[in-house]
Design a protein around this motif. Structure first.
Motif, PDB file in Angstrom:
ATOM      1  N   THR A   1       0.822  -1.218   0.000  1.00  0.00           N
ATOM      2  CA  THR A   1       0.000   0.000   0.000  1.00  0.00           C
ATOM      3  C   THR A   1       0.853   1.264   0.000  1.00  0.00           C
ATOM      4  O   THR A   1       0.322   2.356  -0.192  1.00  0.00           O
ATOM      5  N   GLY A   2       2.162   1.106   0.250  1.00  0.00           N
ATOM      6  CA  GLY A   2       3.018   2.283   0.355  1.00  0.00           C
ATOM      7  C   GLY A   2       2.983   2.911   1.732  1.00  0.00           C
ATOM      8  O   GLY A   2       3.669   3.891   1.987  1.00  0.00           O
ATOM      9  N   SER A   3       2.166   2.348   2.639  1.00  0.00           N
ATOM     10  CA  SER A   3       2.066   2.890   3.994  1.00  0.00           C
ATOM     11  C   SER A   3       2.214   1.754   4.998  1.00  0.00           C
ATOM     12  O   SER A   3       1.829   0.621   4.719  1.00  0.00           O
ATOM     13  N   GLN A   4       2.791   2.051   6.158  1.00  0.00           N
ATOM     14  CA  GLN A   4       2.969   1.083   7.245  1.00  0.00           C
ATOM     15  C   GLN A   4       3.566  -0.231   6.728  1.00  0.00           C
ATOM     16  O   GLN A   4       3.125  -1.331   7.091  1.00  0.00           O
ATOM     17  N   SER A   5       4.556  -0.117   5.871  1.00  0.00           N
ATOM     18  CA  SER A   5       5.135  -1.299   5.228  1.00  0.00           C
ATOM     19  C   SER A   5       5.813  -2.248   6.210  1.00  0.00           C
ATOM     20  O   SER A   5       6.033  -3.432   5.898  1.00  0.00           O
ATOM     21  N   GLU A   6       6.172  -1.731   7.388  1.00  0.00           N
ATOM     22  CA  GLU A   6       6.817  -2.578   8.384  1.00  0.00           C
ATOM     23  C   GLU A   6       5.839  -3.520   9.087  1.00  0.00           C
ATOM     24  O   GLU A   6       6.247  -4.491   9.737  1.00  0.00           O
TER      25      GLU A   6
END
Length: 390
Positions: free
Chosen positions: A237-242
């Motif tokens: 998603t490009g966000s919160q990838s961790e």
């Protein structure tokens, strides 16, 4: 007429219920501009093209929010079409043992997911009958609810009958029973006013390529702020990838993978065109043409028009049958001999054909759009009169 003549003659397009055509020039330009200036992954980088791609998506959400009466643009998740949006909603919300209420005018994009869940996890489905005009008995809907009913699924307008369901009333009934409502606005968005927030709609699935005048391969699902669906697709998603889990933040939670940025840019241009022209004005113009078509069809002996009676409100869909004429043959001849594009067959809604009494015959469907004219209707009528004589 030779095959070559058929391919080059101008088309009279009366198949807007399937896909709008032609698109406003702004749509094609927006597609090209996005390909040339925003061909990067939105939300996946900070360089100028990635930022421009993100801007295209957000601007489209803002325009759609104004058009559909949505308070927060991030409550709109982009999809490839209405079918994907409906599957996201149905499969993302329902659980084993749930009871669902739907209607006999639903598209297979609703019926088939419901029936699949009925087989796989044991949900129960009740289909509310409609009369031949597509009208529903609200008392019957109210009586269909059980303690296990979690969802009411219905269309705003039938893609066969053109009938319009009382969505505000249906929403109120569902909420009175503690259930949610999912509305298929494929045949209403861009054609007649839609008020998702005012009607307190929980979820609404829409296409980009019909009344919103965008390209094929675009659409979306509105998800009310208090709704939480299990994501249908998991991934980047490009966000919160961790995080190992799909993000909770909207719209990322429901939009895994690289989106169709050029298509969405085209959808933004189409939706903006509709917004500026006014849905109310479009609805008034289409209603005039629709009633004109019905009146003239009814003057042809042996023609039977489906759906609401003449003079009653409907969307720009007019389905009909002709005595002693095959619906598929009529549509074929309209195209080959007169250059008129309509659709014939089941229209992916067999239960509506049962209600109309046309399951064995199918029907010819002519549907008007924002560029349709009185001359288009006259040429259709002349062609039908000729087919009736030959």
């Amino acid at each position: 007429m030779s095959s070559q003549d058929h391919e080059t003659q101008p088309i009279i397009y009366l198949d807007h219920a399937a896909t709008s055509f032609p698109k406003p020039p702004e749509v094609s330009q927006a597609l090209l501009d996005a390909l040339e200036q925003a061909s990067a992954n939105p939300g996946r980088g900070s360089h100028r093209m990635a930022v421009q791609a993100s801007r295209e998506l957000f601007q489209c959400r803002k325009t759609l929010s104004k058009l559909l009466d949505v308070h927060n643009p991030v409550d709109i998740a982009f999809t490839a079409n209405t079918t994907v949006a409906l599957n996201m909603a149905i499969q993302g919300y329902l659980e084993a043992g749930d009871h669902v209420i739907s209607t006999m005018t639903e598209h297979n994009s609703v019926r088939r997911p419901l029936e699949a869940l009925k087989r796989s996890i044991g949900i129960e489905v009740t289909y509310i009958a409609v009369d031949a005009q597509g009208e529903i008995n609200l008392a019957e809907v109210n009586q269909a609810f059980t303690p296990r009913t979690r969802l009411l699924v219905c269309n705003h307008s039938s893609n066969l009958l053109g009938s319009i369901l009382p969505i505000a009333e249906l929403s109120s009934i569902a909420h009175d029973h503690g259930a949610k409502i999912l509305v298929d606005i494929a045949q209403s968005a861009g054609h007649i006013p839609v008020y998702l927030s005012q009607w307190k709609i929980d979820m609404a699935a829409f296409p980009g390529h019909k009344g919103l005048l965008g390209p094929q391969g675009t659409g979306g699902l509105y998800i009310a702020p208090d709704m939480d669906l299990n994501p249908w697709i998991y991934g980047g998603t490009g966000s919160q990838s961790e995080e190992i889990n799909q993000p909770n933040v909207r719209p990322d939670r429901y939009e895994a993978g690289t989106p169709n940025t050029p298509g969405i840019a085209g959808l933004q241009a189409g939706a903006r065109y509709v917004l500026e022209r006014s849905v109310t004005k479009i609805a008034e113009e289409e209603q005039i043409l629709t009633q004109m078509m019905i009146k003239k069809l009814l003057n042809i002996q042996g023609v039977h028009v489906l759906g609401p009676e003449i003079g009653k409100e409907r969307t720009g869909i007019v389905s009909f049958i002709m005595e002693h004429k095959d619906s598929a043959e009529i549509a074929f001849r309209l195209d080959r001999e007169f250059g008129i594009a309509v659709r014939a067959g089941m229209h992916c809604t067999p239960l509506a054909h049962i209600a109309a009494g046309t399951l064995a015959t199918g029907a010819v469907r002519a549907s008007v759009g924002y560029r349709s004219t009185a001359d288009d209707i006259d040429q259709l009528i002349e062609a039908i009169q000729y087919i009736d004589r030959t």
